[in-house]
Design a protein around this motif. Sequence first.
Motif, PDB file in Angstrom:
ATOM      1  N   PHE A  80      -0.652  -6.108  -8.352  1.00 34.51           N
ATOM      2  CA  PHE A  80       0.468  -5.447  -8.023  1.00 34.51           C
ATOM      3  C   PHE A  80       1.738  -6.312  -7.606  1.00 34.51           C
ATOM      4  O   PHE A  80       2.724  -5.845  -7.269  1.00 34.51           O
ATOM      5  N   GLU A  81       1.619  -7.422  -7.909  1.00 36.92           N
ATOM      6  CA  GLU A  81       2.723  -8.354  -7.701  1.00 36.92           C
ATOM      7  C   GLU A  81       3.521  -8.391  -9.280  1.00 36.92           C
ATOM      8  O   GLU A  81       4.504  -8.876  -9.260  1.00 36.92           O
ATOM      9  N   GLY A 137      -2.186   3.964  -1.739  1.00 36.89           N
ATOM     10  CA  GLY A 137      -3.632   4.532  -1.536  1.00 36.89           C
ATOM     11  C   GLY A 137      -3.762   5.637  -2.809  1.00 36.89           C
ATOM     12  O   GLY A 137      -4.901   6.226  -2.798  1.00 36.89           O
ATOM     13  N   ASP A 138      -2.828   5.696  -3.771  1.00 34.82           N
ATOM     14  CA  ASP A 138      -2.838   6.414  -4.991  1.00 34.82           C
ATOM     15  C   ASP A 138      -4.215   5.486  -5.859  1.00 34.82           C
ATOM     16  O   ASP A 138      -3.928   4.239  -5.484  1.00 34.82           O
ATOM     17  N   ILE A 139      -4.830   6.194  -6.900  1.00 37.86           N
ATOM     18  CA  ILE A 139      -5.671   5.401  -7.564  1.00 37.86           C
ATOM     19  C   ILE A 139      -5.069   5.643  -9.210  1.00 37.86           C
ATOM     20  O   ILE A 139      -4.604   6.551  -9.467  1.00 37.86           O
ATOM     21  N   ILE A 140      -4.668   4.293  -9.938  1.00 37.05           N
ATOM     22  CA  ILE A 140      -4.327   4.606 -11.381  1.00 37.05           C
ATOM     23  C   ILE A 140      -5.475   4.136 -12.120  1.00 37.05           C
ATOM     24  O   ILE A 140      -6.111   3.221 -11.993  1.00 37.05           O
ATOM     25  N   GLU A 178      -1.081  -1.096  -0.054  1.00 39.77           N
ATOM     26  CA  GLU A 178       0.224  -0.979   1.055  1.00 39.77           C
ATOM     27  C   GLU A 178       1.175  -1.942   0.323  1.00 39.77           C
ATOM     28  O   GLU A 178       1.019  -3.007   0.078  1.00 39.77           O
ATOM     29  N   GLY A 179       2.498  -1.448   0.458  1.00 38.79           N
ATOM     30  CA  GLY A 179       3.537  -2.525   0.120  1.00 38.79           C
ATOM     31  C   GLY A 179       3.789  -2.616  -1.393  1.00 38.79           C
ATOM     32  O   GLY A 179       4.847  -3.621  -1.560  1.00 38.79           O
TER      33      GLY A 179
END
Length: 392
Positions: A240-241, A263-266, A282-283
């Motif tokens: 997620f970077e 907290g979502d799931i993709i 988070e973040g």
Amino acid sequence: MKWKIASLGEVATIERNGIDASDIVPGTEFLGLEHIQIGGEIIGSQRVENGEISSTKFCFGKSHVLYGKLRPYLAKIALPNFEGICSTDILPIAPGPNLDRRYLAYYLRQPSMVDLANSRSTGANLPRLSPKVLETFQIPLPPIAEQRRIAAILDKADAIRRKRKQAIQYTEELLRATFLDMFGDPVTNPKGWDVKTIEDFTRGKNSIKRGPFGGALKKDCFVKNGYLVYEQYHALNNDFEFGRYYIDETKFEEMKAFEVHPGDIIISCSGVYLGKLAIVPEGARRGIINQALLRLTLNKGKMSNLFFVYHFSHENFRSKFFGDNRGSGIPNFPPMSEFKQFPFIVPPIDKQRQFEDRFRKIQACKEQEHKSLIESDNLFNSLLKRAFQGEL
């Protein structure tokens, strides 16, 4: 030390020797991009049976370097030790007499060359590198004996990295075994857990959201910086970077129904990475999903994110869930109406949280191995840079 510099096209040939589907002999080994890991390790192949292949493929052999031209930032650059056929998104490169194939593979895999390939690719959603552009890439050419010496040194360093990766794979196997021990097969449900559908443990309206139609995110929508457009890469790599496409605030407000929250799931919804999923941490940068993703928001009082990920990723569950949706064309996620009726086992939440506790203990070991892998990667990349500057 100064070495001769040549373009790839001067010292190697990209051999796009196509074979028609009707001419493919049963039993031939087929390689798709899904059979090559990021970085180039071949993790399997498919033995072709009658009628399984419906389009032209390229032929390759043991002397080729296989270069994945689709999404070149994944560095799917492999050295096969067998003959076969491959997807036309993989380019077979035949080194000439003055170029060692292992030397070539390491050169193309180094971060600076991967970045160059990515910057020269075209196509917003499915970026590809043109073979003609690849042929223009410059490569230093020391004597062939020196190339082989460099490749041998890099082989030894790469072997250390691979051992680190294997240790991480072992911890992942332990996590899957722990899930199976605690909950059993989620399809046959031998432990007799309650069975529910997805809407029974999500958070209501908009908690199950498929990405927008492709036309809603055209190339002219993208800006240099802003709200991130999440894509299949994020679900596949749990990274997620990474950021490639962004939209401005006006477009974000227009498409806010597709917003991603921590907290979502993709979940990836098409192609060879169908069904790959990741939990948004988070973040994570604020943004939206693209057309190739599904976003889920679970009710954490009923279903743990971690439990769902391992349930959804279980081999038997995936086989049953996606079995009729692979086909000969591009595999796609089932219709939402079908997905909403699919049965999931739902053990008591306390039992799911016990799995989370075990996960964290095993994950701590995995993270330590991952730190060691990062150190190995950094050392290896430094070695690569020195190797091609003539400093080894």
